[in-house]
Design a protein around this motif. Structure first.
Motif, mmCIF file in Angstrom:
data_model
loop_
_atom_site.group_PDB
_atom_site.id
_atom_site.type_symbol
_atom_site.label_atom_id
_atom_site.label_comp_id
_atom_site.label_asym_id
_atom_site.label_seq_id
_atom_site.Cartn_x
_atom_site.Cartn_y
_atom_site.Cartn_z
ATOM 1 N N UNK A 103 9.903 5.592 4.151
ATOM 2 C CA UNK A 103 9.791 6.950 3.620
ATOM 3 C C UNK A 103 10.920 7.138 2.614
ATOM 4 N N UNK A 104 10.541 7.353 1.367
ATOM 5 C CA UNK A 104 11.481 7.353 0.258
ATOM 6 C C UNK A 104 11.379 8.656 -0.519
ATOM 7 N N UNK A 105 12.532 9.272 -0.775
ATOM 8 C CA UNK A 105 12.561 10.523 -1.521
ATOM 9 C C UNK A 105 12.668 10.245 -3.018
ATOM 10 N N UNK A 116 0.817 -1.205 0.000
ATOM 11 C CA UNK A 116 0.000 0.000 0.000
ATOM 12 C C UNK A 116 0.857 1.264 0.000
ATOM 13 N N UNK A 117 0.426 2.248 -0.785
ATOM 14 C CA UNK A 117 0.944 3.601 -0.627
ATOM 15 C C UNK A 117 0.251 4.219 0.588
ATOM 16 N N UNK A 118 1.008 4.902 1.432
ATOM 17 C CA UNK A 118 0.448 5.495 2.642
ATOM 18 C C UNK A 118 0.223 6.983 2.459
ATOM 19 N N UNK A 119 1.231 7.682 1.925
ATOM 20 C CA UNK A 119 1.076 9.118 1.676
ATOM 21 C C UNK A 119 2.113 9.552 0.652
ATOM 22 N N UNK A 120 1.840 10.704 0.014
ATOM 23 C CA UNK A 120 2.790 11.267 -0.943
ATOM 24 C C UNK A 120 2.659 12.772 -0.936
ATOM 25 N N UNK A 127 7.625 9.992 -0.511
ATOM 26 C CA UNK A 127 6.640 8.914 -0.566
ATOM 27 C C UNK A 127 6.745 8.050 0.676
ATOM 28 N N UNK A 128 5.609 7.758 1.282
ATOM 29 C CA UNK A 128 5.532 6.793 2.374
ATOM 30 C C UNK A 128 4.743 5.591 1.872
ATOM 31 N N UNK A 129 5.316 4.397 2.046
ATOM 32 C CA UNK A 129 4.649 3.202 1.532
ATOM 33 C C UNK A 129 5.044 2.000 2.374
ATOM 34 N N UNK A 130 4.334 0.893 2.167
ATOM 35 C CA UNK A 130 4.711 -0.360 2.803
ATOM 36 C C UNK A 130 5.870 -0.993 2.037
#
Length: 442
Positions: A171-173, A63-67, A74-77
């Protein structure tokens, strides 16, 4: 169930446990140990395998959590595939800053192996673009890790082979891009002298550089040098022709290797004509061009199950990095060893790494040149070849990439990764893999 990795060297029973949500995985991993995380299984060797024991399958944590559209954070699983990130965010003007030769891997796998791409001299490794992640340990603790918080565990987990815990959230840039297109340049070359001159000359003006080499051509090693930059909207508008719709390009069907032949299709009869044909086709395209990012970054992803072509015994990938000062002579020695053994590879990739601080304690890249080759599994004959290659790499002060490895010795691993002793303090005792038992004893 029987589970294998991309090299298909073994098909052993595992206790497969599907992790479905980052909020509930802690309980699952506490009660099923010792285990190891398994994403897409695209590692070539045994880093993601745990024969006879639990295998924590992360793919359903996707799941994508937020962007943040303004910053690209990007925050994702951890089970999200790189392809899912590219498909969703490239149309929005954002892209992964570092990507390997396949986008069919998970974010967690990219962290565990600290993957690199064709732009190491500009962007480094995947771990350099992490803002943080949550690490679930088998004792029930959850650690938020970043360069500011639990920084030592953060660095141990990047490239840590999945042995420090299970990554749940990331959390990925991302980096900005103006289009899905790359401006490319294809340059045939006819010696290692030419390759290293091209590699050095290209670092200033080109972000992505890589080469294919014909490892059957002896001292005058020929190859195809590819380099590319991201195209701006102005670049695209200035082209004297129209480009096809990006979505249509991305959705074009690939081909499938429908079955596993009884013997490898990569052999002495097929290698020489394949390499000659591949060189001629690409040499004929020399000069400037435009390529969709998927075609340039992931050419093999359009061939589903291409690993089957190596037959029922599977195959090895041998990827090393050797220091830049002696790289040219060392690569020449390796190619001579391969030729003397009567072997070869048509997936032979040569590129250079820059002198950058490592993102993780066990990160693979270092200043130098990296050579990756695929070999069908021929049992003892292949092992003898690898022993000779190991001797050349070790003598040069190089090392092998654990994400691709299935057979290096514990002594070679320890010699190639001097931070291993420091890393050992961060291991989760409830995590074990076939690789960790082979290289670390547990």
């Amino acid at each position: 169930m029987k589970i294998t990795s991309w090299g298909r060297l073994s098909h052993e029973q595992h206790q497969a446990i599907a992790l479905t949500d980052h909020r509930t995985l802690s309980a699952q991993i506490q009660h099923n140990t010792p285990g190891i995380s398994y994403g897409m299984g695209r590692s070539y060797g045994d880093v993601c395998l745990n024969p006879g024991g639990p295998l924590w399958q992360t793919r359903n944590m996707n799941r994508f959590i937020s962007f943040d559209q303004h910053t690209g954070l990007l925050s994702c699983e951890a089970g999200v595939m790189l392809k899912e990130i590219q498909n969703c965010f490239v149309p929005r003007g954002w892209m992964l800053p570092v990507t390997p030769g396949t986008q069919l891997i998970t974010v967690g796998g990219a962290i565990a192996n600290d993957i690199h791409g064709k732009n190491h001299h500009v962007m480094g490794t995947f771990g350099e673009h992490l803002a943080g992640f949550t690490l679930e340990r088998t004792d029930g603790t959850a650690l938020d890790c970043s360069r500011e918080q639990n920084a030592d565990m953060f660095r141990a987990t990047i490239g840590g082979l999945g042995l420090t815990g299970v990554i749940s959230r990331v959390q990925l840039q991302l980096r900005r891009v103006n289009s899905p297109w790359l401006l490319t340049d294809t340059v045939p070359f006819s010696s290692l002298d030419d390759f290293f001159a091209l590699a050095d000359a290209s670092e200033t003006d080109w972000e992505h550089t890589v080469s294919w080499i014909d490892c059957l051509t002896g001292p005058q090693t020929r190859g195809i040098f590819l380099r590319a930059n991201h195209a701006s909207e102005q670049d695209i508008d200035a082209l004297p022709y129209y480009l096809p719709d990006s979505n249509k390009v991305r959705r074009r069907p690939g081909i499938n290797m429908p079955l596993t032949p009884p013997v490898s299709l990569v052999n002495r009869l097929s290698l020489r004509p394949f390499n000659a044909t591949y060189y001629a086709m690409n040499a004929g395209k020399a000069g400037a061009g435009v390529a969709h990012y998927e075609k340039f970054f992931y050419p093999l992803d359009k061939i589903q199950n291409w690993n089957r072509m190596y037959g029922r015994r599977g195959f090895y990938q041998y990827q090393c990095v050797v220091p830049r000062a002696t790289a040219q002579s060392v690569i020449a020695d390796m190619l001579a060893v391969i030729a003397a053994a009567g072997e070869g590879s048509f997936l032979a990739v040569l590129k250079t790494f820059a002198d950058r601080p490592a993102a993780g304690l066990l990160s693979f890249p270092m200043a130098g040149a990296t050579l990756a080759l695929d070999f069908p599994n021929k049992g003892a004959a292949t092992e003898r070849l690898f022993a000779r290659l190991d001797a050349v790499v070790s003598q040069a002060g190089g090392r092998l990439y654990a994400a691709k490895d299935a057979r290096m010795s514990a002594s070679m691993f320890a010699a190639g990764y001097p931070a291993l002793t420091q890393f050992s303090a961060f291991r989760d005792p409830g995590i074990s893999s076939a690789m960790s038992r082979r290289l670390l004893g547990s």
